[in-house]
Design an enzyme around this catalytic site. Structure first.
Site, PDB file in Angstrom:
ATOM      1  N   ARG A 131       0.853  -1.262   0.023  1.00 30.28           N
ATOM      2  CA  ARG A 131      -0.069  -0.095   0.044  1.00 30.28           C
ATOM      3  C   ARG A 131       0.663   1.184  -0.091  1.00 30.28           C
ATOM      4  NH1 ARG A 131      -4.354  -1.641   4.818  1.00 30.28           N
ATOM      5  NH2 ARG A 131      -4.942  -3.560   3.602  1.00 30.28           N
ATOM      6  N   ARG A 174      -3.230   6.636   1.542  1.00 31.27           N
ATOM      7  CA  ARG A 174      -4.032   7.712   2.050  1.00 31.27           C
ATOM      8  C   ARG A 174      -2.853   8.323   3.100  1.00 31.27           C
ATOM      9  NH1 ARG A 174      -9.237   5.132   4.435  1.00 31.27           N
ATOM     10  NH2 ARG A 174      -7.964   3.300   4.716  1.00 31.27           N
ATOM     11  N   ARG A 196      -7.237  11.393  -5.163  1.00 32.28           N
ATOM     12  CA  ARG A 196      -8.575  10.841  -5.115  1.00 32.28           C
ATOM     13  C   ARG A 196      -9.720  11.421  -4.955  1.00 32.28           C
ATOM     14  NH1 ARG A 196     -12.829   9.451  -3.371  1.00 32.28           N
ATOM     15  NH2 ARG A 196     -13.262   7.759  -2.000  1.00 32.28           N
ATOM     16  N   ASP A 213      -7.275  -3.003  -6.712  1.00 33.90           N
ATOM     17  CA  ASP A 213      -7.765  -3.471  -5.617  1.00 33.90           C
ATOM     18  C   ASP A 213      -7.924  -5.048  -5.850  1.00 33.90           C
ATOM     19  OD1 ASP A 213     -10.307  -4.380  -3.637  1.00 33.90           O
ATOM     20  OD2 ASP A 213      -9.301  -2.489  -2.868  1.00 33.90           O
ATOM     21  N   TYR A 223     -14.597 -12.567   0.981  1.00 29.20           N
ATOM     22  CA  TYR A 223     -15.437 -11.470   0.674  1.00 29.20           C
ATOM     23  C   TYR A 223     -16.440 -11.650  -0.082  1.00 29.20           C
ATOM     24  CZ  TYR A 223     -11.676  -8.294   2.219  1.00 29.20           C
ATOM     25  OH  TYR A 223     -10.477  -7.546   3.083  1.00 29.20           O
TER      26      TYR A 223
END
Length: 380
Positions: free
Chosen positions: A27, A31, A40, A77, A153
């Site tokens: 990552r 962020r 973003r 992702d 998921y």
């Protein structure tokens, strides 16, 4: 295309000698960087960010502009794969990823099919666009979620603390779970092979939730399908090796099993002793890891100390890629990342230089020959 100018990561993943330990971060585009947050916002949504070649390229390159990292990793992702299967991925504010149509019935599970790769063309466009933008500076890493992690998921409909629906299916109708896993594995193979064709120079499989399984269940429902991927992914392209990394979070107890799949490298989370891991499997595979991401919340001095500790624990041997034990936190001070990268580069260079010096100073016994340059750093 030719190998990147800085191919240290590729050589380390293949167990070849390197002048220093390469470093990249899970990552690393994200962020914690203000420029990522600005991009973003311009993109409008996370999915729009992923599905735009220009935005995906922009955020992939952002950490490389700040830090002398040794690789770029595709910005995407893992859940793009089940989204392509028609499950309806969306991101709920404050809840993370969700699926509109989770797999909750036998009929829905039996209807699941490998999607056409054209439905993931935006990912492949990002790979080719990023590779071109890198201008052969550093390697590009492609990736996918593992079949089991994707299934978690797909069945739960999002994240879960206990995976109750997955485990209920596992222990009541295992044949249905195996169907999902087989479809996922075949899809991941196609997905990674297409990423490689479009320019990915190494690939990684993230088995984020494999550690939630018992040992028998891990071998049956996760490792079996990781093996299928290792056997199915094309590991060379344009005459160059394409290393494959497997990472099971919480999988330290299965290191030997993972190494025996034939992957090139095994990722370690921070709960695994890297010196013991090297002693156990380091002669079979390279190792990637494994600083606790929380260490980056400390002082710069603490970050440097912990980075040196991981390097010292591994030793001055080749076959190590420095990384975090999982993804970097959004709250990480980016100055600490700069300290981390510079410490890894500087300390690992010093370790190798010290070892080479010790070899050069050692007296030769009668009949001995001086070691050549590549033998000065050995994997044990």
């Amino acid at each position: 295309m030719s190998r990147p100018n800085n191919d240290t990561l590729l050589r380390a993943l293949m167990g070849e000698p390197t002048d220093y330990t390469p470093v990249w971060l899970m990552r690393q585009a994200g962020r914690y960087l203000p420029e990522y947050r600005e991009t973003r916002a311009r993109a409008g949504s996370f999915l729009d960010l992923c599905k735009s070649q220009s935005f995906a390229t922009e955020v992939t390159l952002q950490p490389l502009a700040r830090f002398p990292l040794d690789a770029a990793i595709l910005f995407s992702d893992i859940l793009t794969v089940p989204d392509a299967m028609g499950l309806g991925l969306y991101f709920a504010e404050g809840e993370g990823p969700r699926f509109e149509r989770p797999l909750r019935s036998a009929e829905a599970i039996r209807a699941l099919q490998v999607p056409p790769m054209e439905s993931l063309q935006y990912v492949f466009d990002a790979v080719s666009g990023i590779r071109k933008a890198l201008q052969n500076s550093v390697p590009l890493i492609g990736f996918s979620g593992s079949p089991f992690t994707l299934a978690c998921y797909m069945i739960e409909g999002g994240g879960s603390d206990d995976f109750r629906n997955v485990k209920a299916l596992m222990y009541s109708q295992p044949e249905l779970l195996h169907h999902i896993l087989d479809i996922n594995a075949r899809t991941v193979i196609d997905y990674l092979n297409t990423q490689i064709e479009q320019g990915a120079q190494a690939v990684m499989v993230f088995d984020t939730w494999g550690g939630a399984l018992s040992t028998p269940a891990y071998r049956e429902f996760s490792l079996r399908y990781l093996q299928q991927i290792v056997d199915g992914v094309i590991r060379t392209h344009d005459g160059e090796a394409v290393p494959l990394v497997l990472f099971t979070k919480g999988g330290g107890q299965w290191l030997d099993d993972i190494a025996r799949t034939g992957c090139d490298a095994v990722g370690l989370d921070w709960t695994t002793d890297i010196s013991l891991a090297r002693a156990r499997v380091g002669h079979h595979v390279a190792l990637q890891g494994n600083l606790d991401p929380g260490a980056l919340m400390g002082s710069p001095e603490g970050v440097a100390r912990e980075a040196r500790r991981v390097l010292d624990d591994f030793g001055p041997y080749h076959g190590h890629v420095f990384n975090l034990g999982h993804g970097i936190s959004q709250f990480t001070p980016h100055d600490n990342v700069r300290v981390l990268v510079s410490t890894v580069h500087e300390h690992s260079r010093a370790m190798r230089a010290a070892q080479a010096f010790s070899y050069q100073q050692a007296p030769l016994l009668d009949g001995d020959e001086a070691p050549d340059e590549e033998s000065l750093i050995v994997r044990v």
